[in-house]
Design a protein around this motif. Structure first.
Motif, PDB file in Angstrom:
ATOM      1  N   ALA A  27     -26.227   8.882   8.029  1.00 57.29           N
ATOM      2  CA  ALA A  27     -26.667   8.269   7.737  1.00 57.29           C
ATOM      3  C   ALA A  27     -27.780   7.516   8.885  1.00 57.29           C
ATOM      4  O   ALA A  27     -28.997   7.984   8.814  1.00 57.29           O
ATOM      5  CB  ALA A  27     -26.178   7.076   6.698  1.00 57.29           C
ATOM      6  N   ILE A  28     -27.038   7.214   9.065  1.00 50.61           N
ATOM      7  CA  ILE A  28     -27.415   5.945  10.640  1.00 50.61           C
ATOM      8  C   ILE A  28     -28.510   6.710  11.519  1.00 50.61           C
ATOM      9  O   ILE A  28     -29.480   6.861  11.758  1.00 50.61           O
ATOM     10  CB  ILE A  28     -26.511   4.907  11.362  1.00 50.61           C
ATOM     11  CG1 ILE A  28     -25.996   3.887  10.698  1.00 50.61           C
ATOM     12  CG2 ILE A  28     -27.016   4.985  12.156  1.00 50.61           C
ATOM     13  CD1 ILE A  28     -24.361   3.554  11.057  1.00 50.61           C
ATOM     14  N   ASP A  29     -27.886   8.105  11.877  1.00 51.18           N
ATOM     15  CA  ASP A  29     -28.528   9.080  12.516  1.00 51.18           C
ATOM     16  C   ASP A  29     -29.945   9.556  11.810  1.00 51.18           C
ATOM     17  O   ASP A  29     -31.171  10.339  12.690  1.00 51.18           O
ATOM     18  CB  ASP A  29     -27.290  10.493  13.131  1.00 51.18           C
ATOM     19  CG  ASP A  29     -26.352   9.928  14.271  1.00 51.18           C
ATOM     20  OD1 ASP A  29     -26.230   8.465  14.470  1.00 51.18           O
ATOM     21  OD2 ASP A  29     -24.949  10.787  13.835  1.00 51.18           O
ATOM     22  N   ALA A  30     -30.067  10.105  10.296  1.00 53.32           N
ATOM     23  CA  ALA A  30     -31.337  10.349   9.477  1.00 53.32           C
ATOM     24  C   ALA A  30     -32.107   9.331   9.890  1.00 53.32           C
ATOM     25  O   ALA A  30     -32.938   9.679   9.883  1.00 53.32           O
ATOM     26  CB  ALA A  30     -30.354  11.341   8.825  1.00 53.32           C
ATOM     27  N   CYS A  31     -31.224   7.972  10.080  1.00 56.97           N
ATOM     28  CA  CYS A  31     -32.364   7.434   9.832  1.00 56.97           C
ATOM     29  C   CYS A  31     -32.935   6.981  11.102  1.00 56.97           C
ATOM     30  O   CYS A  31     -34.364   6.692  11.382  1.00 56.97           O
ATOM     31  CB  CYS A  31     -31.575   5.783   9.268  1.00 56.97           C
ATOM     32  SG  CYS A  31     -32.636   4.889   9.047  1.00 56.97           S
ATOM     33  N   ALA A  32     -32.175   6.649  12.467  1.00 53.97           N
ATOM     34  CA  ALA A  32     -33.069   6.457  13.261  1.00 53.97           C
ATOM     35  C   ALA A  32     -33.416   7.871  13.673  1.00 53.97           C
ATOM     36  O   ALA A  32     -34.736   7.729  14.129  1.00 53.97           O
ATOM     37  CB  ALA A  32     -32.058   6.446  14.258  1.00 53.97           C
ATOM     38  N   ALA A  33     -33.159   8.911  13.736  1.00 54.86           N
ATOM     39  CA  ALA A  33     -34.342  10.764  13.680  1.00 54.86           C
ATOM     40  C   ALA A  33     -35.742  10.340  12.837  1.00 54.86           C
ATOM     41  O   ALA A  33     -36.606  10.795  13.241  1.00 54.86           O
ATOM     42  CB  ALA A  33     -33.693  11.978  13.039  1.00 54.86           C
ATOM     43  N   GLY A  34     -35.841   9.846  11.891  1.00 58.39           N
ATOM     44  CA  GLY A  34     -36.424   9.541  10.831  1.00 58.39           C
ATOM     45  C   GLY A  34     -37.779   8.556  11.016  1.00 58.39           C
ATOM     46  O   GLY A  34     -38.892   8.024  10.613  1.00 58.39           O
ATOM     47  N   GLY A  35     -37.645   7.931  12.501  1.00 57.87           N
ATOM     48  CA  GLY A  35     -38.004   6.191  12.918  1.00 57.87           C
ATOM     49  C   GLY A  35     -37.442   5.228  11.955  1.00 57.87           C
ATOM     50  O   GLY A  35     -38.258   4.786  13.191  1.00 57.87           O
ATOM     51  N   GLY A  36     -36.352   5.321  12.102  1.00 60.48           N
ATOM     52  CA  GLY A  36     -36.002   4.209  11.475  1.00 60.48           C
ATOM     53  C   GLY A  36     -36.368   3.450   9.565  1.00 60.48           C
ATOM     54  O   GLY A  36     -36.774   4.613   9.022  1.00 60.48           O
ATOM     55  N   GLY A  37     -35.579   2.534  10.097  1.00 62.91           N
ATOM     56  CA  GLY A  37     -35.511   2.359   7.766  1.00 62.91           C
ATOM     57  C   GLY A  37     -33.929   0.933   7.832  1.00 62.91           C
ATOM     58  O   GLY A  37     -33.459   0.725   8.947  1.00 62.91           O
ATOM     59  N   ALA A  38     -33.787   1.681   6.497  1.00 66.40           N
ATOM     60  CA  ALA A  38     -32.520   0.801   6.409  1.00 66.40           C
ATOM     61  C   ALA A  38     -31.163   1.638   5.344  1.00 66.40           C
ATOM     62  O   ALA A  38     -31.901   2.980   5.125  1.00 66.40           O
ATOM     63  CB  ALA A  38     -32.985  -0.342   5.037  1.00 66.40           C
ATOM     64  N   VAL A  39     -30.163   1.463   6.418  1.00 64.77           N
ATOM     65  CA  VAL A  39     -29.042   2.710   6.029  1.00 64.77           C
ATOM     66  C   VAL A  39     -28.445   1.325   5.295  1.00 64.77           C
ATOM     67  O   VAL A  39     -28.156  -0.238   5.099  1.00 64.77           O
ATOM     68  CB  VAL A  39     -28.142   2.994   7.320  1.00 64.77           C
ATOM     69  CG1 VAL A  39     -27.035   3.462   6.635  1.00 64.77           C
ATOM     70  CG2 VAL A  39     -28.444   3.772   7.938  1.00 64.77           C
ATOM     71  N   GLU A  52     -22.273   3.347  14.844  1.00 61.86           N
ATOM     72  CA  GLU A  52     -23.114   2.962  16.816  1.00 61.86           C
ATOM     73  C   GLU A  52     -24.450   2.793  15.588  1.00 61.86           C
ATOM     74  O   GLU A  52     -25.013   3.330  15.277  1.00 61.86           O
ATOM     75  CB  GLU A  52     -22.853   4.165  17.332  1.00 61.86           C
ATOM     76  CG  GLU A  52     -24.413   3.560  18.512  1.00 61.86           C
ATOM     77  CD  GLU A  52     -24.313   4.171  20.115  1.00 61.86           C
ATOM     78  OE1 GLU A  52     -25.222   4.811  20.553  1.00 61.86           O
ATOM     79  OE2 GLU A  52     -23.353   6.234  20.110  1.00 61.86           O
ATOM     80  N   LEU A  53     -24.806   1.815  15.723  1.00 63.05           N
ATOM     81  CA  LEU A  53     -26.202   1.379  15.374  1.00 63.05           C
ATOM     82  C   LEU A  53     -27.411   2.479  16.060  1.00 63.05           C
ATOM     83  O   LEU A  53     -27.254   1.852  17.589  1.00 63.05           O
ATOM     84  CB  LEU A  53     -26.959  -0.099  15.212  1.00 63.05           C
ATOM     85  CG  LEU A  53     -26.128  -0.559  14.178  1.00 63.05           C
ATOM     86  CD1 LEU A  53     -26.573  -1.838  13.408  1.00 63.05           C
ATOM     87  CD2 LEU A  53     -26.691   0.332  12.646  1.00 63.05           C
ATOM     88  N   LYS A  54     -28.399   2.406  15.806  1.00 64.84           N
ATOM     89  CA  LYS A  54     -29.742   2.883  17.027  1.00 64.84           C
ATOM     90  C   LYS A  54     -30.894   2.516  16.600  1.00 64.84           C
ATOM     91  O   LYS A  54     -30.827   1.706  15.502  1.00 64.84           O
ATOM     92  CB  LYS A  54     -29.426   4.385  16.473  1.00 64.84           C
ATOM     93  CG  LYS A  54     -28.300   5.168  17.151  1.00 64.84           C
ATOM     94  CD  LYS A  54     -28.153   7.011  16.950  1.00 64.84           C
ATOM     95  CE  LYS A  54     -26.580   7.222  17.560  1.00 64.84           C
ATOM     96  NZ  LYS A  54     -26.981   8.545  17.352  1.00 64.84           N
ATOM     97  N   ASP A  55     -31.726   2.505  17.150  1.00 64.37           N
ATOM     98  CA  ASP A  55     -33.679   2.228  17.244  1.00 64.37           C
ATOM     99  C   ASP A  55     -33.904   2.111  16.053  1.00 64.37           C
ATOM    100  O   ASP A  55     -33.326   3.401  15.202  1.00 64.37           O
ATOM    101  CB  ASP A  55     -34.160   3.013  18.129  1.00 64.37           C
ATOM    102  CG  ASP A  55     -34.095   2.529  19.389  1.00 64.37           C
ATOM    103  OD1 ASP A  55     -32.990   1.939  20.344  1.00 64.37           O
ATOM    104  OD2 ASP A  55     -34.093   3.483  20.640  1.00 64.37           O
TER     105      ASP A  55
END
Length: 94
Positions: A27-39, A52-55
């Protein structure tokens, strides 16, 4: 622009599982790949190892829900603790 939300349950997390690390990280990876947001963590207690949290990712733990640290040492491959980030920008835990 509305913030995109990624529910960990949509990535396979289940409160009855003994390890949700891969689902939460997906879920974190998908969120980061999509440009960010909330998990979003909701609907129970979820056991996990290191994630690991990402940008541009905000980890939102809703009222009445929690992340529980796995009791298995091997779920912490680098000894990084439950949640970590390295060089990430604009991250938060709420």
């Amino acid at each position: 622009m509305a913030q995109v939300s990624y529910d960990i349950r949509e990535f396979g997390a289940n409160a009855s599982d003994d390890n949700n690390t891969l689902s939460i990280q997906a879920a974190i990876d998908a969120c980061a790949a999509g440009g960010g947001g909330a998990v979003t963590v909701s609907g129970g207690q979820y056991t996990t190892g290191t994630v690991e949290l990402k940008d541009f990712v905000t980890l939102c733990i809703e009222r009445g829900s929690s992340l529980l640290g796995s009791q298995r040492f091997e779920d912490y491959p680098h000894g990084d603790g439950l949640i970590y980030a390295s060089g990430a920008k604009n991250i938060a835990i709420t």
